[in-house]
Write a protein that holds these residues in place. Sequence first.
Motif, PDB file in Angstrom:
ATOM      1  N   GLU A  14       0.828  -1.206   0.000  1.00 37.45           N
ATOM      2  CA  GLU A  14       0.000   0.000   0.000  1.00 37.45           C
ATOM      3  C   GLU A  14       0.865   1.260   0.000  1.00 37.45           C
ATOM      4  OE1 GLU A  14      -1.760  -2.391   3.187  1.00 37.45           O
ATOM      5  OE2 GLU A  14      -3.455  -1.026   3.000  1.00 37.45           O
ATOM      6  N   VAL A  15       2.021   1.169   0.652  1.00 37.40           N
ATOM      7  CA  VAL A  15       2.940   2.317   0.723  1.00 37.40           C
ATOM      8  C   VAL A  15       4.363   1.820   0.427  1.00 37.40           C
ATOM      9  CG1 VAL A  15       3.892   4.140   2.204  1.00 37.40           C
ATOM     10  CG2 VAL A  15       1.486   3.482   2.452  1.00 37.40           C
ATOM     11  N   CYS A  16       5.106   2.607  -0.357  1.00 35.22           N
ATOM     12  CA  CYS A  16       6.519   2.296  -0.627  1.00 35.22           C
ATOM     13  C   CYS A  16       7.389   3.237   0.211  1.00 35.22           C
ATOM     14  CB  CYS A  16       6.843   2.522  -2.104  1.00 35.22           C
ATOM     15  SG  CYS A  16       5.852   1.502  -3.200  1.00 35.22           S
ATOM     16  N   ILE A  17       8.455   2.680   0.774  1.00 32.04           N
ATOM     17  CA  ILE A  17       9.384   3.508   1.565  1.00 32.04           C
ATOM     18  C   ILE A  17      10.740   3.508   0.856  1.00 32.04           C
ATOM     19  CG2 ILE A  17      10.497   3.862   3.802  1.00 32.04           C
ATOM     20  CD1 ILE A  17       8.236   2.396   5.155  1.00 32.04           C
ATOM     21  N   ASP A  18      11.168   4.691   0.384  1.00 36.10           N
ATOM     22  CA  ASP A  18      12.402   4.800  -0.394  1.00 36.10           C
ATOM     23  C   ASP A  18      13.561   5.285   0.478  1.00 36.10           C
ATOM     24  OD1 ASP A  18      14.496   6.044  -2.028  1.00 36.10           O
ATOM     25  OD2 ASP A  18      13.163   5.773  -3.737  1.00 36.10           O
ATOM     26  N   PHE A  19      14.523   4.419   0.695  1.00 40.54           N
ATOM     27  CA  PHE A  19      15.815   4.799   1.289  1.00 40.54           C
ATOM     28  C   PHE A  19      16.880   4.281   0.331  1.00 40.54           C
ATOM     29  CE2 PHE A  19      13.571   5.367   5.343  1.00 40.54           C
ATOM     30  CZ  PHE A  19      14.223   6.481   5.857  1.00 40.54           C
ATOM     31  N   SER A  20      16.982   4.935  -0.838  1.00 41.08           N
ATOM     32  CA  SER A  20      17.934   4.467  -1.856  1.00 41.08           C
ATOM     33  C   SER A  20      19.052   5.497  -2.002  1.00 41.08           C
ATOM     34  CB  SER A  20      17.188   4.202  -3.170  1.00 41.08           C
ATOM     35  OG  SER A  20      16.584   5.381  -3.650  1.00 41.08           O
ATOM     36  N   PRO A  77      13.522   8.693 -10.646  1.00 36.74           N
ATOM     37  CA  PRO A  77      13.021   7.555 -11.433  1.00 36.74           C
ATOM     38  C   PRO A  77      12.152   6.606 -10.614  1.00 36.74           C
ATOM     39  CG  PRO A  77      15.450   7.534 -11.305  1.00 36.74           C
ATOM     40  CD  PRO A  77      14.975   8.853 -10.753  1.00 36.74           C
ATOM     41  N   ASN A  78      12.517   6.392  -9.348  1.00 34.44           N
ATOM     42  CA  ASN A  78      11.684   5.532  -8.490  1.00 34.44           C
ATOM     43  C   ASN A  78      10.295   6.143  -8.309  1.00 34.44           C
ATOM     44  OD1 ASN A  78      13.811   3.782  -8.127  1.00 34.44           O
ATOM     45  ND2 ASN A  78      14.317   4.461  -6.056  1.00 34.44           N
ATOM     46  N   ARG A 105       8.677   8.178 -10.213  1.00 32.31           N
ATOM     47  CA  ARG A 105       7.880   8.084 -11.453  1.00 32.31           C
ATOM     48  C   ARG A 105       7.196   6.724 -11.550  1.00 32.31           C
ATOM     49  NH1 ARG A 105      12.597  10.405 -14.966  1.00 32.31           N
ATOM     50  NH2 ARG A 105      12.157  12.628 -14.977  1.00 32.31           N
ATOM     51  N   LYS A 106       7.970   5.655 -11.280  1.00 27.04           N
ATOM     52  CA  LYS A 106       7.412   4.295 -11.390  1.00 27.04           C
ATOM     53  C   LYS A 106       6.342   4.061 -10.321  1.00 27.04           C
ATOM     54  CE  LYS A 106      11.805   2.459 -13.060  1.00 27.04           C
ATOM     55  NZ  LYS A 106      13.011   1.788 -12.604  1.00 27.04           N
ATOM     56  N   ILE A 107       6.606   4.518  -9.120  1.00 26.72           N
ATOM     57  CA  ILE A 107       5.667   4.294  -8.008  1.00 26.72           C
ATOM     58  C   ILE A 107       4.374   5.075  -8.250  1.00 26.72           C
ATOM     59  CG2 ILE A 107       5.329   4.739  -5.521  1.00 26.72           C
ATOM     60  CD1 ILE A 107       8.440   4.064  -5.307  1.00 26.72           C
ATOM     61  N   ALA A 108       4.499   6.298  -8.760  1.00 20.84           N
ATOM     62  CA  ALA A 108       3.308   7.103  -9.059  1.00 20.84           C
ATOM     63  C   ALA A 108       2.468   6.430 -10.134  1.00 20.84           C
ATOM     64  CB  ALA A 108       3.732   8.505  -9.499  1.00 20.84           C
ATOM     65  N   ASN A 109       3.137   5.864 -11.150  1.00 15.74           N
ATOM     66  CA  ASN A 109       2.418   5.152 -12.215  1.00 15.74           C
ATOM     67  C   ASN A 109       1.604   3.996 -11.669  1.00 15.74           C
ATOM     68  OD1 ASN A 109       2.405   5.624 -15.132  1.00 15.74           O
ATOM     69  ND2 ASN A 109       4.591   6.047 -14.778  1.00 15.74           N
ATOM     70  N   LEU A 110       2.123   3.387 -10.597  1.00 11.24           N
ATOM     71  CA  LEU A 110       1.419   2.252  -9.974  1.00 11.24           C
ATOM     72  C   LEU A 110       0.393   2.722  -8.945  1.00 11.24           C
ATOM     73  CD1 LEU A 110       4.517  -0.096  -9.438  1.00 11.24           C
ATOM     74  CD2 LEU A 110       2.731  -0.316 -11.195  1.00 11.24           C
ATOM     75  N   ARG A 111       0.274   4.076  -8.798  1.00 10.97           N
ATOM     76  CA  ARG A 111      -0.698   4.682  -7.860  1.00 10.97           C
ATOM     77  C   ARG A 111      -0.485   4.213  -6.419  1.00 10.97           C
ATOM     78  NH1 ARG A 111      -1.873   5.976 -12.565  1.00 10.97           N
ATOM     79  NH2 ARG A 111      -3.601   7.204 -13.307  1.00 10.97           N
ATOM     80  N   LYS A 112       0.791   4.120  -6.022  1.00 10.29           N
ATOM     81  CA  LYS A 112       1.105   3.754  -4.634  1.00 10.29           C
ATOM     82  C   LYS A 112       1.548   5.015  -3.890  1.00 10.29           C
ATOM     83  CE  LYS A 112       0.889  -0.741  -5.489  1.00 10.29           C
ATOM     84  NZ  LYS A 112      -0.137  -1.606  -4.942  1.00 10.29           N
ATOM     85  N   ASN A 113       1.234   5.083  -2.614  1.00 10.18           N
ATOM     86  CA  ASN A 113       1.741   6.194  -1.796  1.00 10.18           C
ATOM     87  C   ASN A 113       3.206   5.949  -1.450  1.00 10.18           C
ATOM     88  OD1 ASN A 113      -0.695   7.405  -2.008  1.00 10.18           O
ATOM     89  ND2 ASN A 113      -1.192   7.410   0.168  1.00 10.18           N
TER      90      ASN A 113
END
Length: 247
Positions: free
Chosen positions: A47-53, A60-61, A63-71
């Motif tokens: 349901e939610v992605c947490i980015d620590f990259s 780029p991350n 963009r992909k996550i938004a396309n998948l409609r994830k918070n």
Amino acid sequence: MKIAIIGYGQMGKLIEKIAPDFGLEVVSKIDPILENEITEESIKDAEVCIDFSLPNSVLPNARKIANLRKNLVIGTTGWQEHFAEIEQLSKKFGIGIIYGSNFSIGMNTFFLIVENAAKLMNQLPQYDAFGYEMHHNKKQDSPSGTAKTLADIVINNLDRKTIRQYEKLDRKINPEEFHFSSIRCGNIPGTHTIGFDSMADTIELKHTARNREGFAQGAIQAAKWINDKKGMFNFQEIFYEILMDKK
Ligand SMILES: NC(=O)c1ccc[n+]([C@@H]2O[C@H](COP(=O)([O-])OP(=O)(O)OC[C@H]3O[C@@H](n4cnc5c(N)ncnc54)[C@H](OP(=O)(O)O)[C@@H]3O)[C@@H](O)[C@H]2O)c1
């Protein structure tokens, strides 16, 4: 609640370790070392992605996550030049994004302490102001995102300081410049100091992170908070609300 961890480095691994204590299930982990990328299949039903990259991966991350409609929770620092585009993604795809240069509750309290100290110093013209930060030798950006936030707080609240100065100087510093330097060494999780210096004395305000747990806990609380929201939020502005949230 189900989450995906984007970036399986030091922070990603810690979030995986403590997520169950906060009622979160890690259903996906994305990292070059795991030889996978962000896709509908790999993110599963998070349901939610947490980015620590890494700083260069955030846009780029996102963009992909938004396309998948994830918070999305963005813990990675050093991506401010892409702020407008990432905010646009949140609007265009109707998703919630929360970001923060520092997710620790202690540091967010420290931000308020520094804000009040800077305001007070407007009445005490005999004090000059400075800052410095120390981090481990693997950190990829400098100054730290937290250092930039602290410098913003000083510049916005101490009238006689108007210029952020992070560089080494081969000249005298000007009185309106706020000098903030960075040190990289060993394993230091993160130390930030703001100081005020007069002829008579020095006042130092210092926040020392003992480990990364405080960042990971704050990021998990941010993930819970953003789950049902749309729009772009700064953790610094809503952390009191998160603190009071007993869910
Ligand atoms: N906001 C906060 O409270 C807070 C607290 C601590 C740290 N941070 C920030 O969080 C970031 C990560 O810190 P860390 O200490 O965990 O760093 P780290 O140990 O270097 O972990 C970053 C991981 O992300 C991976 N990665 C790189 N590009 C990726 C991509 N496109 N998709 C998925 N994963 C990717 C890296 O893989 P490779 O090594 O193979 O490139 C690495 O495994 C840094 O920007 C740091 O400043 C923020």
